[in-house]
Write a protein that holds these residues in place. Structure first.
Motif, PDB file in Angstrom:
ATOM      1  N   GLN A 135     -27.749  30.043   9.882  1.00 54.06           N
ATOM      2  CA  GLN A 135     -28.700  31.786  10.374  1.00 54.06           C
ATOM      3  C   GLN A 135     -27.216  32.522  10.994  1.00 54.06           C
ATOM      4  N   VAL A 136     -26.603  32.018  12.086  1.00 58.35           N
ATOM      5  CA  VAL A 136     -25.563  32.436  12.432  1.00 58.35           C
ATOM      6  C   VAL A 136     -24.227  32.886  11.952  1.00 58.35           C
ATOM      7  N   ILE A 137     -24.154  31.969  10.625  1.00 58.98           N
ATOM      8  CA  ILE A 137     -22.833  32.359   9.305  1.00 58.98           C
ATOM      9  C   ILE A 137     -23.772  33.085   8.910  1.00 58.98           C
ATOM     10  N   ARG A 138     -25.179  32.702   7.956  1.00 56.96           N
ATOM     11  CA  ARG A 138     -25.022  34.054   7.252  1.00 56.96           C
ATOM     12  C   ARG A 138     -25.094  34.707   7.804  1.00 56.96           C
ATOM     13  N   THR A 139     -25.903  35.516   8.956  1.00 48.45           N
ATOM     14  CA  THR A 139     -25.601  36.750   9.359  1.00 48.45           C
ATOM     15  C   THR A 139     -24.017  37.459   9.581  1.00 48.45           C
ATOM     16  N   LEU A 140     -23.135  36.234   9.912  1.00 44.86           N
ATOM     17  CA  LEU A 140     -21.155  37.027   9.769  1.00 44.86           C
ATOM     18  C   LEU A 140     -20.757  37.153   8.807  1.00 44.86           C
ATOM     19  N   LEU A 141     -21.134  36.366   7.843  1.00 48.70           N
ATOM     20  CA  LEU A 141     -20.185  35.955   6.389  1.00 48.70           C
ATOM     21  C   LEU A 141     -21.383  36.658   5.177  1.00 48.70           C
ATOM     22  N   GLU A 142     -22.725  37.001   5.274  1.00 50.62           N
ATOM     23  CA  GLU A 142     -23.231  36.956   3.580  1.00 50.62           C
ATOM     24  C   GLU A 142     -22.345  38.752   3.345  1.00 50.62           C
ATOM     25  N   GLY A 143     -22.175  39.137   2.087  1.00 50.46           N
ATOM     26  CA  GLY A 143     -21.525  40.108   1.722  1.00 50.46           C
ATOM     27  C   GLY A 143     -20.599  40.450   1.384  1.00 50.46           C
ATOM     28  N   LYS A 144     -19.899  39.514   2.657  1.00 49.02           N
ATOM     29  CA  LYS A 144     -18.201  39.522   2.397  1.00 49.02           C
ATOM     30  C   LYS A 144     -17.342  38.166   1.809  1.00 49.02           C
ATOM     31  N   VAL A 145     -18.208  37.309   1.714  1.00 52.49           N
ATOM     32  CA  VAL A 145     -17.109  36.371   0.869  1.00 52.49           C
ATOM     33  C   VAL A 145     -18.091  35.644  -0.008  1.00 52.49           C
ATOM     34  N   SER A 146     -17.483  35.298  -1.631  1.00 52.88           N
ATOM     35  CA  SER A 146     -18.729  34.579  -2.162  1.00 52.88           C
ATOM     36  C   SER A 146     -19.888  33.971  -1.726  1.00 52.88           C
ATOM     37  N   GLU A 147     -20.825  34.021  -2.412  1.00 50.98           N
ATOM     38  CA  GLU A 147     -22.003  32.693  -2.369  1.00 50.98           C
ATOM     39  C   GLU A 147     -21.351  31.379  -2.454  1.00 50.98           C
ATOM     40  N   ALA A 148     -20.989  31.267  -3.254  1.00 47.77           N
ATOM     41  CA  ALA A 148     -20.192  29.386  -3.446  1.00 47.77           C
ATOM     42  C   ALA A 148     -19.896  29.301  -1.645  1.00 47.77           C
ATOM     43  N   ALA A 149     -18.919  30.144  -1.250  1.00 46.35           N
ATOM     44  CA  ALA A 149     -17.743  29.927  -0.423  1.00 46.35           C
ATOM     45  C   ALA A 149     -18.986  30.067   1.026  1.00 46.35           C
ATOM     46  N   LEU A 150     -20.261  31.089   0.685  1.00 49.03           N
ATOM     47  CA  LEU A 150     -21.439  31.004   1.726  1.00 49.03           C
ATOM     48  C   LEU A 150     -21.877  29.798   1.928  1.00 49.03           C
ATOM     49  N   GLU A 151     -22.320  29.165   0.864  1.00 44.17           N
ATOM     50  CA  GLU A 151     -23.405  28.564   0.662  1.00 44.17           C
ATOM     51  C   GLU A 151     -22.201  26.646   1.483  1.00 44.17           C
TER      52      GLU A 151
END
Length: 269
Positions: free
Chosen positions: A61-77
């Motif tokens: 949840q922490v990393i999703r909050t930080l990165l969502e919308g800022k990197v690609s979905e593949a990088a986020l996953e």
């Protein structure tokens, strides 16, 4: 990596392979490299995200909050899979993400039929660095701004090498992560070669090898090691005839200089 981190790396790579199959590989490589840079700068964040005692869902949840919308979905996953895994050391988390960034660049090159070019270009650039101390200092200077290094590399190699090669070289110059440029280039070369499960041989010879000689040497090494071997040739007049081959820590030396040195060692002993 060892033990816990090794098994975690395998699991994260499996998730990465799934999301990378339909991803923009160049952007995936850039995004993962940016995430590594973030975690290297924010030591407390990296410690928290790699803490095996913290619940995986909480870290995700922490990393999703930080990165969502800022990197690609593949990088986020990929990043989510990495922070959910358990690591022996905090640095293993970022090392794993850097490895996957390099693999994404290599996969892009392979999709463009330029993987061989990338292997050759990384090696050639390492030789350029070794022969040009001023260039090496400019790229290795920790006080030099990243923009200046990127501009210098664009002037030197922009449009002259594969996109993956320029990305990897720039990545090492801007984010060395405690390594020398030469060491980083060698590490990246090995990761690129792994895309085809190949070994990398560095051949030192007094003269350049012909295409036929390279092919024969490659065939002999393939037979000897039971795997494909990518041959990089370094011309060195100090060899004094013959050639030497280095694969990892193993050296096959048939040079005259090598024989002379062996005789000296025996006499000294």
């Amino acid at each position: 990596m060892r033990g816990l981190s090794r098994s975690s790396l395998a699991a994260v790579e499996e998730r990465f392979n799934t999301v990378a199959a339909s991803a923009d590989l160049g952007r995936l490589a850039d995004d993962l490299s940016a995430i590594v840079d973030l975690l290297d700068r924010e030591h407390g964040l990296r410690r928290n995200l790699s803490d095996p005692a913290r619940p995986a869902a909480q870290k995700a949840q922490v990393i999703r909050t930080l990165l969502e919308g800022k990197v690609s979905e593949a990088a986020l996953e990929t990043a989510v899979a990495a922070v959910e895994a358990k690591w022996s050391r905090a640095s293993d988390l970022t090392d794993a993400l850097e490895r996957l960034s390099v693999i994404a660049s290599a996969a892009q090159a392979e999709s463009e039929s330029r993987l061989d070019d990338v292997e050759d270009e990384l090696f050639r650039f390492s030789r350029i660095i070794a022969a040009n101390p001023d260039l090496r200092r400019a790229l290795a200077d920790p006080a030099a701004p990243a923009e200046g290094k990127e501009r210098l590399l664009t002037e030197l190699i922009g449009g002259k090498v594969a996109a993956a090669s320029q990305r990897l070289i720039t990545q090492l110059a801007v984010r060395p992560r405690g390594r020398s440029l030469e060491t980083g280039l060698e590490e990246y070369s090995w990761l690129v070669a792994e895309q085809r499960q190949r070994l990398v041989a560095v051949v030192r010879s007094a003269v350049a090898l012909t295409d036929v000689q390279r092919q024969r040497l490659g065939a002999w090494l393939r037979t000897s090691y039971g795997r494909d071997v990518h041959v990089n040739v370094e011309v060195d007049p100090r060899v004094q005839g013959g050639f030497s081959v280095r694969i990892g820590d193993e050296v096959i030396d048939s040079t005259i200089a090598g024989r002379i040195e062996e005789v000296r060692r025996r006499l000294a002993g």
